[in-house]
Scaffold this motif. Sequence first.
Motif, PDB file in Angstrom:
ATOM      1  N   PHE A  12      42.135  44.119  34.128  1.00  0.00           N
ATOM      2  CA  PHE A  12      42.273  43.150  34.977  1.00  0.00           C
ATOM      3  C   PHE A  12      43.703  42.556  35.259  1.00  0.00           C
ATOM      4  CE2 PHE A  12      42.622  38.441  35.240  1.00  0.00           C
ATOM      5  CZ  PHE A  12      41.884  38.117  36.728  1.00  0.00           C
ATOM      6  N   LYS A  13      44.246  42.524  34.045  1.00  0.00           N
ATOM      7  CA  LYS A  13      45.549  41.845  34.087  1.00  0.00           C
ATOM      8  C   LYS A  13      46.534  42.865  34.780  1.00  0.00           C
ATOM      9  CE  LYS A  13      46.167  40.672  29.448  1.00  0.00           C
ATOM     10  NZ  LYS A  13      46.816  40.082  28.452  1.00  0.00           N
ATOM     11  N   LYS A  14      46.295  44.393  34.614  1.00  0.00           N
ATOM     12  CA  LYS A  14      47.297  45.167  35.087  1.00  0.00           C
ATOM     13  C   LYS A  14      46.645  45.619  36.542  1.00  0.00           C
ATOM     14  CE  LYS A  14      49.692  48.808  36.583  1.00  0.00           C
ATOM     15  NZ  LYS A  14      50.987  48.536  37.207  1.00  0.00           N
ATOM     16  N   VAL A  15      45.574  45.756  37.082  1.00  0.00           N
ATOM     17  CA  VAL A  15      45.101  46.141  38.424  1.00  0.00           C
ATOM     18  C   VAL A  15      45.097  44.962  39.360  1.00  0.00           C
ATOM     19  CG1 VAL A  15      43.309  47.196  39.548  1.00  0.00           C
ATOM     20  CG2 VAL A  15      44.075  48.223  37.363  1.00  0.00           C
ATOM     21  N   VAL A  16      44.510  43.744  38.776  1.00  0.00           N
ATOM     22  CA  VAL A  16      44.301  42.549  39.855  1.00  0.00           C
ATOM     23  C   VAL A  16      45.658  41.786  39.482  1.00  0.00           C
ATOM     24  CG1 VAL A  16      42.806  40.762  40.108  1.00  0.00           C
ATOM     25  CG2 VAL A  16      42.010  42.775  39.341  1.00  0.00           C
ATOM     26  N   VAL A  17      45.990  41.204  38.400  1.00  0.00           N
ATOM     27  CA  VAL A  17      47.170  40.156  38.490  1.00  0.00           C
ATOM     28  C   VAL A  17      48.440  40.953  38.785  1.00  0.00           C
ATOM     29  CG1 VAL A  17      48.280  38.567  37.250  1.00  0.00           C
ATOM     30  CG2 VAL A  17      45.825  38.820  36.891  1.00  0.00           C
ATOM     31  N   ALA A  18      48.839  41.877  38.010  1.00  0.00           N
ATOM     32  CA  ALA A  18      50.176  42.674  38.152  1.00  0.00           C
ATOM     33  C   ALA A  18      50.226  43.334  39.270  1.00  0.00           C
ATOM     34  CB  ALA A  18      50.370  43.390  37.046  1.00  0.00           C
ATOM     35  N   ASP A  19      49.472  43.972  39.777  1.00  0.00           N
ATOM     36  CA  ASP A  19      49.521  45.093  40.992  1.00  0.00           C
ATOM     37  C   ASP A  19      49.550  44.452  42.300  1.00  0.00           C
ATOM     38  OD1 ASP A  19      49.909  46.931  39.348  1.00  0.00           O
ATOM     39  OD2 ASP A  19      48.042  48.112  39.584  1.00  0.00           O
ATOM     40  N   ASN A  20      48.717  43.126  42.382  1.00  0.00           N
ATOM     41  CA  ASN A  20      48.681  42.283  43.627  1.00  0.00           C
ATOM     42  C   ASN A  20      49.947  41.206  43.550  1.00  0.00           C
ATOM     43  OD1 ASN A  20      46.082  42.046  45.228  1.00  0.00           O
ATOM     44  ND2 ASN A  20      45.242  42.260  43.039  1.00  0.00           N
ATOM     45  N   ILE A  79      37.794  43.744  39.493  1.00  0.00           N
ATOM     46  CA  ILE A  79      38.739  44.983  39.271  1.00  0.00           C
ATOM     47  C   ILE A  79      38.567  45.818  40.544  1.00  0.00           C
ATOM     48  CG2 ILE A  79      39.358  46.995  38.065  1.00  0.00           C
ATOM     49  CD1 ILE A  79      38.872  44.932  35.500  1.00  0.00           C
ATOM     50  N   LEU A  80      37.220  46.388  40.651  1.00  0.00           N
ATOM     51  CA  LEU A  80      36.632  47.121  41.630  1.00  0.00           C
ATOM     52  C   LEU A  80      37.363  46.733  43.179  1.00  0.00           C
ATOM     53  CD1 LEU A  80      35.351  49.917  41.897  1.00  0.00           C
ATOM     54  CD2 LEU A  80      32.994  48.597  42.276  1.00  0.00           C
ATOM     55  N   PHE A  81      36.848  45.308  43.433  1.00  0.00           N
ATOM     56  CA  PHE A  81      37.287  44.982  44.751  1.00  0.00           C
ATOM     57  C   PHE A  81      38.506  44.327  45.282  1.00  0.00           C
ATOM     58  CE2 PHE A  81      32.476  44.746  44.304  1.00  0.00           C
ATOM     59  CZ  PHE A  81      32.161  45.794  45.598  1.00  0.00           C
ATOM     60  N   PHE A  82      39.083  43.801  44.166  1.00  0.00           N
ATOM     61  CA  PHE A  82      40.426  43.234  44.507  1.00  0.00           C
ATOM     62  C   PHE A  82      41.702  43.845  43.692  1.00  0.00           C
ATOM     63  CE2 PHE A  82      37.128  39.877  44.810  1.00  0.00           C
ATOM     64  CZ  PHE A  82      37.571  39.368  46.050  1.00  0.00           C
ATOM     65  N   GLY A  83      41.504  44.936  43.250  1.00  0.00           N
ATOM     66  CA  GLY A  83      42.542  45.685  42.565  1.00  0.00           C
ATOM     67  C   GLY A  83      43.436  46.167  43.398  1.00  0.00           C
ATOM     68  N   ALA A  84      44.654  46.130  43.306  1.00  0.00           N
ATOM     69  CA  ALA A  84      45.640  46.414  44.527  1.00  0.00           C
ATOM     70  C   ALA A  84      45.959  47.838  44.274  1.00  0.00           C
ATOM     71  CB  ALA A  84      46.678  45.570  44.359  1.00  0.00           C
ATOM     72  N   GLN A  85      46.613  48.473  45.290  1.00  0.00           N
ATOM     73  CA  GLN A  85      47.188  49.846  45.393  1.00  0.00           C
ATOM     74  C   GLN A  85      47.889  50.151  43.922  1.00  0.00           C
ATOM     75  OE1 GLN A  85      49.517  50.885  48.481  1.00  0.00           O
ATOM     76  NE2 GLN A  85      50.139  52.981  47.691  1.00  0.00           N
ATOM     77  N   SER A  86      47.689  51.208  43.203  1.00  0.00           N
ATOM     78  CA  SER A  86      48.190  51.181  41.885  1.00  0.00           C
ATOM     79  C   SER A  86      49.726  51.347  41.894  1.00  0.00           C
ATOM     80  CB  SER A  86      47.733  52.621  41.227  1.00  0.00           C
ATOM     81  OG  SER A  86      48.313  52.997  39.854  1.00  0.00           O
TER      82      SER A  86
END
Length: 476
Positions: free
Chosen positions: A204-212, A461-468
């Motif tokens: 969550f911290k990586k894919v959602v917070v950091a990447d967004n 994570i699934l729906f709001f994860g930003a581009q890696s």
Amino acid sequence: MLFNSFEFLIFLPVVFILYWFVFQRNLKWQNFLLLIASYVFYGWWDWRFLSLIVFSSIIDYSCGLRISKTKVPSKRKAWLMVSMLVNLGFLGVFKYFNFFSESLAEAFSSLGYELNALTLNVILPVGISFYTFQTMSYTIDVYREKLSPTKDAVAFFAFVSFFPQLVAGPIERATNLLPQFYKKRKFSYPQASDGMRQILWGLFKKVVVADNCAIIVNQIFESPGDFNSSALVIGAVFFAFQIYGDFSGYSDIAIGTARLFGFNLMQNFAFPYFSRDIAEFWRRWHISLSTWFRDYVYIPLGGSRGGTKMKVRNTFIIFLVSGFWHGANWTFLVWGFLNALYFLPLLLMKKNRVNTNVVAENRFFINPKELLQVGITFILTILAWVFFRATSIENALIYIRDIFTGTLFSAPGIDLKPFIFILLLLVVEWFHRDKKHGLMIENLKITPVRWGFYVFLFCVILFFGAQSQTFIYFQF
């Protein structure tokens, strides 16, 4: 191989099944499996750089044995120096050679002498700063007689290359991690389930917070002149949470993954943005590196035992070295210098150990004094992060200058969606600020609520994860 990649989604279950269902009864085979898996994990990026890890492992394994076999101080120190020179030599060539060469050429140019910079066309090996420091801790501790040298080559090579924390830490001490390779490991459901929770929170911290946050941060820092002051402030705030979500998220995934295999790694982050002063911040941020420099650089220099001049000198050395560890750029040295300036008054007034407990301990709400302290510490941290993120000192100064214009209270004109994810991050971690990680909710008695939150996080994570985005600390 990235933790947030499809390849790792296949890799991890395969290794887990082999580890616990095929080689469970044989410790040596478990260690050998971890060694091969770690080499596959690292070699997935570029197999050619495996030779550096193997060579470094051979040198430090041999030096450890040689140090223990002699009681002659000069010979012991000579073998230690071999280890240090090889490891630091790798760092010097791959990470710092071009920086020193170009800086020397610029210095001569400023004096009116033209000097062509000799540069090497080399790729910086991923994680080289992490695994070289980890393996150096082994030879140093053997030299100090804090650790007996190992004769189990497989265990030692697996310790150096242990895939969960190989490329971005935590930087484990040999005294903590290496003995765990000697002991028979039994599967523990509570340990594994807590590891899965920590992995979920790290993702969550990586894919959602950091990447967004990264999407906005990249836009603003690439062309700050196109944005008004309020957008620049938000860009700096977003970077603070990008680097925290990115790096602490990686650490959470690494620690959680290690727990799946029966290993306990050290806590690397302890909710640093709830710190009330810079000293507390550095006890909570990148703990494995901070304590490494404390034990292997700061204390040998004399630490805080000497007079005022020695204290000031050692403080600046430790922060400048820490800054330079992060990258071969003057911006990192300025970042380290700023943190030294922040830290110095606390040290001189002997207040650097005041805030050793948890903020708002035994209370839910923070009091006004603590809120002010946390706010000031966060602002100072953000100011330093601007230099960390900027490509040059000049660009960082321009960025800070442009914040203080007449548009500070204007609409930023950028996507503010990451604030929602940051708020969720802060709320969850505030509830668990005295825990090892933000998702330690196993004691929540209402099972549907607990599992409902897991499902909620997974959906976010699934729906709001930003581009890696590549993990920031891979470049270090």
